[in-house]
Scaffold this active site. Sequence first.
Site, mmCIF file in Angstrom:
data_model
loop_
_atom_site.group_PDB
_atom_site.id
_atom_site.type_symbol
_atom_site.label_atom_id
_atom_site.label_comp_id
_atom_site.label_asym_id
_atom_site.label_seq_id
_atom_site.Cartn_x
_atom_site.Cartn_y
_atom_site.Cartn_z
ATOM 1 N N ARG A 51 0.847 -1.197 0.000
ATOM 2 C CA ARG A 51 0.000 0.000 0.000
ATOM 3 C C ARG A 51 0.886 1.251 0.000
ATOM 4 N NH1 ARG A 51 0.286 -2.362 4.880
ATOM 5 N NH2 ARG A 51 -1.238 -3.916 4.287
ATOM 6 N N LYS A 108 17.317 -6.164 11.291
ATOM 7 C CA LYS A 108 18.247 -6.741 12.278
ATOM 8 C C LYS A 108 17.939 -8.192 12.593
ATOM 9 C CE LYS A 108 16.099 -3.508 13.811
ATOM 10 N NZ LYS A 108 15.527 -2.276 14.338
ATOM 11 N N GLU A 132 23.879 -1.442 7.477
ATOM 12 C CA GLU A 132 24.216 -0.414 8.470
ATOM 13 C C GLU A 132 23.000 -0.029 9.310
ATOM 14 O OE1 GLU A 132 26.086 1.360 10.750
ATOM 15 O OE2 GLU A 132 27.515 1.638 9.101
ATOM 16 N N VAL A 135 21.576 -1.829 12.899
ATOM 17 C CA VAL A 135 22.061 -1.610 14.267
ATOM 18 C C VAL A 135 22.206 -0.116 14.526
ATOM 19 C CG1 VAL A 135 23.893 -2.057 15.936
ATOM 20 C CG2 VAL A 135 23.354 -3.769 14.188
ATOM 21 N N ILE A 139 23.504 5.789 13.215
ATOM 22 C CA ILE A 139 24.908 5.870 13.643
ATOM 23 C C ILE A 139 25.741 4.936 12.774
ATOM 24 C CG2 ILE A 139 26.489 5.662 15.593
ATOM 25 C CD1 ILE A 139 24.029 5.595 17.445
ATOM 26 N N GLU A 193 5.957 -0.945 21.176
ATOM 27 C CA GLU A 193 4.850 -1.650 20.521
ATOM 28 C C GLU A 193 3.792 -2.031 21.557
ATOM 29 O OE1 GLU A 193 5.023 -2.408 17.175
ATOM 30 O OE2 GLU A 193 7.024 -1.528 17.001
ATOM 31 N N LYS A 208 20.802 -7.092 17.625
ATOM 32 C CA LYS A 208 21.824 -6.113 17.229
ATOM 33 C C LYS A 208 23.196 -6.503 17.778
ATOM 34 C CE LYS A 208 18.300 -2.507 17.139
ATOM 35 N NZ LYS A 208 17.606 -1.540 18.002
ATOM 36 N N GLY A 305 13.810 5.922 13.953
ATOM 37 C CA GLY A 305 13.221 7.093 13.310
ATOM 38 C C GLY A 305 13.357 6.990 11.810
#
Lengths: 439, 439
Positions: A51, A108, A132, A135, A139, A193, A208, A305
């Site tokens: 969707r 992950k 990248e 984890v 960063i 969650e 991680k 984020g």
Amino acid sequence: MGSNKPKAVKIGICGLGTVGSGTVNVLQRNAEVIAARCGREIEIVQVGARRDNPACDTSAYNVSREIFDVATNPEVDILVELIGGTTVARELILAAIENGKHIVTANKALIAEFGTEIFEAAARKGVTVAFEAAVAGGIPVIKALREGLSANQVEWLAGIINGTGNFILTEMWEKGRDFGEVLKEAQALGYAEADPTFDVEGIDAAHKLVILASLAFGIPLSFDKVYTEGISRIETTDIQYAAELGYRIKHLGVARRRNEGIELRVHPTLIPEKRLIANVNGVMNAVLVKGDAVGPTLYYGAGAGAEATASAVIADIVDIARTLEVLPGQRVAPSGFFSDSHCSSGVLPVDDVETAYYLRMSAHDKPGVMSQVASICSDEGISIEALIQHEPGEGEDHVPVVILTSRVQEAKLQSAVRKIEALDSIAGAVTRIRVESLG
Amino acid sequence: MGSNKPKAVKIGICGLGTVGSGTVNVLQRNAEVIAARCGREIEIVQVGARRDNPACDTSAYNVSREIFDVATNPEVDILVELIGGTTVARELILAAIENGKHIVTANKALIAEFGTEIFEAAARKGVTVAFEAAVAGGIPVIKALREGLSANQVEWLAGIINGTGNFILTEMWEKGRDFGEVLKEAQALGYAEADPTFDVEGIDAAHKLVILASLAFGIPLSFDKVYTEGISRIETTDIQYAAELGYRIKHLGVARRRNEGIELRVHPTLIPEKRLIANVNGVMNAVLVKGDAVGPTLYYGAGAGAEATASAVIADIVDIARTLEVLPGQRVAPSGFFSDSHCSSGVLPVDDVETAYYLRMSAHDKPGVMSQVASICSDEGISIEALIQHEPGEGEDHVPVVILTSRVQEAKLQSAVRKIEALDSIAGAVTRIRVESLG
């Protein structure tokens, strides 16, 4: 370069959730600076998503409701897997690799649990797998471990690699609030969650940690061998006693190389408050890596984020774009090591782990109790480094006693705790939290 | 790979000082893990050094007292320049480039002042120049800026990039000691040179800032355009007032992109004590980078030292070794950008810089003085955000007054300060230190 620019790299994005839409948005907004750094344009030739997502505009793209179309699209150089989960995502990635696509993923769980299979498939087809974003969000810590610290034997690493858990512990510490209350707020804010198990029981952090440890030490991805303990049993009273002793409680993933093998563990940990990582608060992530040459280095930033994670996804795309036409040996190996050079150290069972310990117990307020406890510790070879014993409150006959121990093998600590709990003068269970000096 | 391993990469090391000997030692000790990560062996085929260094064993190598031998040695793939300085080092590197060698250097002054010339020479010859060790020692921050954050428009960066200066400010803060006294100790400990100008007057930090800013924004290396202010005029009294206001004083290199151009400046700075970078103490370095997608990220570690710097030198060697046979466009560009894509923003003159300010003045203890000061500030459009005014001591008629201002353009602040200093009720000069929230 100039007018003689290489052709654009063609990517297919699968999944238009938070990270997928963030990736589309950053690729659109920063197209110019990304191309200037990369030396070529990045062109989205297909988007596979069940969707649309109103958070991003995909009207200019070829959008397919059938994500496997992207894996077979002959135009696609790099498949960007952002659907999550370990079933369809695994099949999608393996299909794309079979079709000669390079892979970028933020997944992950998939890398931690099926990374070995995926890396082997990629090696057979001469493509690369980059993760990248799997984890610590944006960063660039995987790049640091795999490339920036390539001269080092990594001695240990310790990371705050779950933002939800760190948010909860930070709130408990700053405001003296209870775990359950802060968890509800974290859920309301969208940090946790509805079923918070993955975050608060340490499973996400374990995924991680397994990836970081594999890159640091060259050991196979071994998710089933991580000792995992969550934060749901941390009480504000422990956070306060820790502060009284000069410590903060953080939920850490720790990987440590010892002569006997590798320790791999996720658990709440007392850290001296002077350490930089003890002051990483809220939803932020940080990974502290100790290399034999470089000493300690720390990498800090947003662990989640839309755009922070997109930053890492796009960095991987740029890296692959640069090396699109080179031989596999001229790229960085997905595991950080060429496969015949892996470290042979095994992961140690938790009984062999060595840490210092914070112990809190409820002791009858009468002479001789502390000498009994001290004698049990001494018999197991455990030194007492610090002790807090407050006066009993009005009408109370039990007092809380807090002990910081020396470093001790897990099995010996557990044996001592069983004996302490068996004392008539000790009420209930002994609270145990590990301590790391990270010096 | 397996038995089909690519041939070793052959390096020549010039200079056997602290970093040179550290590099030899780490290459020897960690040869196996480095080769496993790199996919090939690293072979030292020549060492150029005027004299031996007992800190490392070079008896197994071809050592030449004539360092230019390394630049012309046909066996050498990569010349590692660790002699320092900007005269012989420049000639050596240009000679090596002419002979088709790739370059690894730890030389911040050389890159900051002659980087453009060197990069152009390297581009003409199709070789690369790597200089991770030139900024913040072992911290892989150049890799982070150039590769890890390649998806981002960098908004600003701020770094503690001179360990000597940070050691001095940390001691002054922790122990209330004077600048001069701590400087002497730093010299005795070997942290500061006999002539400490480069460190305490900010020149070393300016070299590093210029490099970071060039990579972050794609601007030319412009050492002559950095505004540079050292720490020699910082008094313990200012450190204490800053603490009272919730700030620490750090010596920062700051680069900020504004619509009008780029701010490039090195100066003592008040930072809110809650920021992670405010808690980077002793000789440690840290760089905080704000990207538009990733948000703030921080990189922390040792900014100097034999093996920490060697860690960065060797990471560069490994990167080049991987891409030895590829085309230049398949490598990361030394400047971080392909040359026809540079940002056109100029560096702003210091008068156009905008920061908040800490001002300390000695005011006559009588009514009306503060309203005069406030009125001058108001006329220049400066708000007063915080103010400290203590009671005068026994028999004193002047009191110290400390003000934190809002963000203000440098020229306006200087104008206000001149007017304040002209007041009869203000004795002597006004102490000025910039403030950055780094939020």
